[in-house]
Design a protein around this motif. Structure first.
Motif, PDB file in Angstrom:
ATOM      1  N   VAL A  77      74.729  -5.167  10.420  1.00  0.00           N
ATOM      2  CA  VAL A  77      73.300  -3.834  11.352  1.00  0.00           C
ATOM      3  C   VAL A  77      74.518  -3.045  12.030  1.00  0.00           C
ATOM      4  N   GLN A  78      74.873  -2.132  11.941  1.00  0.00           N
ATOM      5  CA  GLN A  78      75.399  -1.069  13.062  1.00  0.00           C
ATOM      6  C   GLN A  78      74.711  -0.197  14.150  1.00  0.00           C
ATOM      7  N   ASP A  79      74.948  -0.916  15.078  1.00  0.00           N
ATOM      8  CA  ASP A  79      74.558  -0.323  16.049  1.00  0.00           C
ATOM      9  C   ASP A  79      74.603   0.941  16.330  1.00  0.00           C
ATOM     10  N   ASN A  80      74.372   2.009  17.622  1.00  0.00           N
ATOM     11  CA  ASN A  80      75.182   3.136  17.931  1.00  0.00           C
ATOM     12  C   ASN A  80      75.648   3.580  18.831  1.00  0.00           C
ATOM     13  N   ARG A  81      76.027   2.297  18.867  1.00  0.00           N
ATOM     14  CA  ARG A  81      78.076   2.152  19.141  1.00  0.00           C
ATOM     15  C   ARG A  81      79.649   1.771  18.539  1.00  0.00           C
ATOM     16  N   GLY A  82      78.854   2.177  16.991  1.00  0.00           N
ATOM     17  CA  GLY A  82      79.751   1.741  15.719  1.00  0.00           C
ATOM     18  C   GLY A  82      79.777   0.218  15.986  1.00  0.00           C
ATOM     19  N   LYS A  83      79.682  -1.154  16.670  1.00  0.00           N
ATOM     20  CA  LYS A  83      79.587  -2.462  16.155  1.00  0.00           C
ATOM     21  C   LYS A  83      78.762  -2.534  15.719  1.00  0.00           C
ATOM     22  N   TRP A  84      79.187  -3.855  15.093  1.00  0.00           N
ATOM     23  CA  TRP A  84      78.472  -4.236  13.553  1.00  0.00           C
ATOM     24  C   TRP A  84      78.192  -6.336  14.269  1.00  0.00           C
ATOM     25  N   THR A  85      77.235  -6.322  13.572  1.00  0.00           N
ATOM     26  CA  THR A  85      76.489  -7.566  14.052  1.00  0.00           C
ATOM     27  C   THR A  85      75.919  -8.289  12.340  1.00  0.00           C
ATOM     28  N   SER A  86      76.130  -9.343  12.012  1.00  0.00           N
ATOM     29  CA  SER A  86      75.223 -10.085  10.940  1.00  0.00           C
ATOM     30  C   SER A  86      74.107 -10.997  11.031  1.00  0.00           C
ATOM     31  N   ALA A  87      73.119 -11.219  10.122  1.00  0.00           N
ATOM     32  CA  ALA A  87      72.181 -12.158  10.340  1.00  0.00           C
ATOM     33  C   ALA A  87      71.874 -12.188   8.804  1.00  0.00           C
ATOM     34  N   THR A  88      71.455 -14.118   9.033  1.00  0.00           N
ATOM     35  CA  THR A  88      71.115 -14.238   7.795  1.00  0.00           C
ATOM     36  C   THR A  88      69.646 -14.080   7.799  1.00  0.00           C
ATOM     37  N   VAL A  89      69.178 -13.343   6.300  1.00  0.00           N
ATOM     38  CA  VAL A  89      68.055 -13.181   6.564  1.00  0.00           C
ATOM     39  C   VAL A  89      67.373 -14.830   5.761  1.00  0.00           C
ATOM     40  N   GLU A  90      67.823 -15.607   4.785  1.00  0.00           N
ATOM     41  CA  GLU A  90      67.121 -16.448   3.917  1.00  0.00           C
ATOM     42  C   GLU A  90      68.778 -16.733   3.492  1.00  0.00           C
ATOM     43  N   ALA A  91      68.794 -18.430   3.282  1.00  0.00           N
ATOM     44  CA  ALA A  91      69.829 -18.616   2.278  1.00  0.00           C
ATOM     45  C   ALA A  91      68.037 -19.322   0.993  1.00  0.00           C
ATOM     46  N   THR A  92      68.086 -18.698   0.192  1.00  0.00           N
ATOM     47  CA  THR A  92      67.328 -18.556  -1.120  1.00  0.00           C
ATOM     48  C   THR A  92      67.453 -19.791  -1.876  1.00  0.00           C
ATOM     49  N   CYS A 110      63.500  -5.757   4.135  1.00  0.00           N
ATOM     50  CA  CYS A 110      64.413  -6.403   3.626  1.00  0.00           C
ATOM     51  C   CYS A 110      63.763  -6.936   2.230  1.00  0.00           C
ATOM     52  N   ILE A 111      63.561  -6.596   0.868  1.00  0.00           N
ATOM     53  CA  ILE A 111      63.152  -6.940   0.010  1.00  0.00           C
ATOM     54  C   ILE A 111      64.517  -7.979  -1.219  1.00  0.00           C
ATOM     55  N   TYR A 112      63.971  -8.964  -1.951  1.00  0.00           N
ATOM     56  CA  TYR A 112      65.264  -9.882  -2.750  1.00  0.00           C
ATOM     57  C   TYR A 112      64.365 -11.022  -3.507  1.00  0.00           C
ATOM     58  N   ALA A 113      65.107 -11.285  -4.235  1.00  0.00           N
ATOM     59  CA  ALA A 113      64.998 -11.472  -5.786  1.00  0.00           C
ATOM     60  C   ALA A 113      64.757 -13.489  -5.555  1.00  0.00           C
ATOM     61  N   THR A 121      61.521 -15.016 -11.659  1.00  0.00           N
ATOM     62  CA  THR A 121      61.524 -14.609 -10.762  1.00  0.00           C
ATOM     63  C   THR A 121      60.447 -14.006  -9.899  1.00  0.00           C
ATOM     64  N   GLN A 122      60.677 -14.019  -8.478  1.00  0.00           N
ATOM     65  CA  GLN A 122      59.227 -13.538  -7.819  1.00  0.00           C
ATOM     66  C   GLN A 122      60.141 -12.609  -6.963  1.00  0.00           C
ATOM     67  N   VAL A 123      60.012 -11.782  -6.128  1.00  0.00           N
ATOM     68  CA  VAL A 123      60.256 -10.256  -5.378  1.00  0.00           C
ATOM     69  C   VAL A 123      59.899 -11.592  -3.500  1.00  0.00           C
ATOM     70  N   ARG A 124      60.418 -11.787  -3.168  1.00  0.00           N
ATOM     71  CA  ARG A 124      60.203 -11.723  -1.357  1.00  0.00           C
ATOM     72  C   ARG A 124      60.334 -10.784  -0.279  1.00  0.00           C
ATOM     73  N   MET A 125      59.652 -10.539   0.620  1.00  0.00           N
ATOM     74  CA  MET A 125      59.560  -9.033   1.097  1.00  0.00           C
ATOM     75  C   MET A 125      60.189  -9.780   3.099  1.00  0.00           C
ATOM     76  N   ALA A 126      61.185  -9.845   3.714  1.00  0.00           N
ATOM     77  CA  ALA A 126      60.917 -10.132   4.625  1.00  0.00           C
ATOM     78  C   ALA A 126      61.109  -9.010   6.068  1.00  0.00           C
ATOM     79  N   TYR A 127      61.042  -9.140   6.939  1.00  0.00           N
ATOM     80  CA  TYR A 127      60.826  -7.596   8.005  1.00  0.00           C
ATOM     81  C   TYR A 127      61.472  -8.117   9.251  1.00  0.00           C
ATOM     82  N   SER A 128      62.149  -6.911   9.690  1.00  0.00           N
ATOM     83  CA  SER A 128      62.512  -7.304  11.284  1.00  0.00           C
ATOM     84  C   SER A 128      62.392  -5.875  12.090  1.00  0.00           C
ATOM     85  N   THR A 134      67.090 -10.277  13.563  1.00  0.00           N
ATOM     86  CA  THR A 134      66.336 -11.404  13.463  1.00  0.00           C
ATOM     87  C   THR A 134      65.560 -11.020  12.547  1.00  0.00           C
ATOM     88  N   TRP A 135      65.165 -11.923  11.051  1.00  0.00           N
ATOM     89  CA  TRP A 135      64.573 -11.379  10.537  1.00  0.00           C
ATOM     90  C   TRP A 135      63.228 -12.818  10.075  1.00  0.00           C
TER      91      TRP A 135
END
Length: 285
Positions: A77-92, A110-113, A121-128, A134-135
């Motif tokens: 994710v990039q904020d409005n100051r241009g800084k990037w941060t990362s977060a794990t949605v899931e270890a599948t 975030c929609i993922y297999a 295979t199923q599709v999982r949905m996570a939201y933030s 955070t997810w």
């Protein structure tokens, strides 16, 4: 009249104008790309795979990618100051593909297999609700029926929101042949129902974007009858999330003289390819 934020220097400022009787409009001049920055960097080969990027007017760019070694879904994710941060949605725990969906009210999906079994295979949905910091899992099994292939066979997932519904395309390989399947959700991504298989000619690597009140889809198509190259990008317009893509007449998107290489194809399936669709603020695709 025309005004600029730099007092007349059109080349470096945003432009605002209005025709007689029209509302005031805005335009940002093109920006030269003089360099690139890393979102994240690793010495592990192919650590990040199959990224998907969206743009948010309030903050900036957001990206999601899967990892090779840990099978994680990681959002950047990039904020409005241009800084990037990362977060794990899931270890599948299994190979996966993912995409992001910008929802009304600031929610991100975030929609993922995920592997339902060794051969399905199923599709999982996570939201933030905090801009991707955070997810939370919103739906563990969002498909009414699982796809009958291993999660490693999924090549790409793309989804967009329009007018209360989410349209989703999944590209996977089954029995040595490409399949692109269309789904729609009317409950915020908790449940997706089947719309249909997209056409009969080999298709792959779909991308989706919303612009000017419509959904635009780009994908690669293969046919031995295509000239001057047998793999070409095609673009389609959907008026609603539930409209079958197979009902739309597409437009061939290649404009060159035939030297372009959009992908490779052998024995009934794409062996490589890439296709991305971008919409500018003025509606240009």
């Amino acid at each position: 009249g025309i005004t600029t934020l730099t007092g007349g220097g059109v080349g470096t400022g945003a432009i605002r104008w209005a025709f007689s009787g029209d509302t005031l409009r805005s335009w940002d001049p093109p920006v030269m790309l003089a360099g690139w920055e890393y979102i994240d960097r690793t010495v592990v080969a192919s650590r990040y795979r199959c990224p998907h990027v969206i743009r948010r007017a309030e903050t900036g760019l957001l990206a999601v990618a899967s990892t090779l070694n840990a099978n994680d879904v990681i959002a950047h994710v990039q904020d409005n100051r241009g800084k990037w941060t990362s977060a794990t949605v899931e270890a599948t725990g299994s190979q996966t593909r993912a995409c992001l969906v910008d929802m009304p009210g600031g929610r991100l999906l975030c929609i993922y297999a995920v592997a339902a079994s060794a051969s399905s295979t199923q599709v999982r949905m996570a939201y933030s609700d905090d801009g991707g910091a955070t997810w939370t899992t919103g739906a563990s099994s969002a498909l009414v029926s699982a796809i009958g292939v291993a999660s490693s066979a999924v090549v790409r997932i793309r989804a967009v929101y329009l007018a209360g519904q989410i349209s989703m395309l999944i590209h996977y390989v089954s029995g040595g042949a490409d399949q692109v399947v269309q789904y729609v959700s009317s409950d915020g991504g908790c449940r997706f129902t089947l719309v249909g298989i997209v056409g009969l000619v080999a298709r792959g690597y779909p991308d989706m974007i919303v612009s000017q009140g419509s959904i635009f889809v780009a994908l690669l198509r293969y046919s031995a009858s295509f000239t001057p190259v047998t793999i070409q990008p095609w673009v389609y317009r959907l008026s609603s999330a539930g409209q079958p893509l197979s009902s739309v007449e597409g437009v061939e998107g290649a404009t060159g003289g035939g030297s372009e290489v959009f992908g490779t194809y052998a024995a009934g399936a794409f062996t490589a390819g890439e296709c991305a669709l971008l919409a500018m603020d003025d509606g240009t695709l």
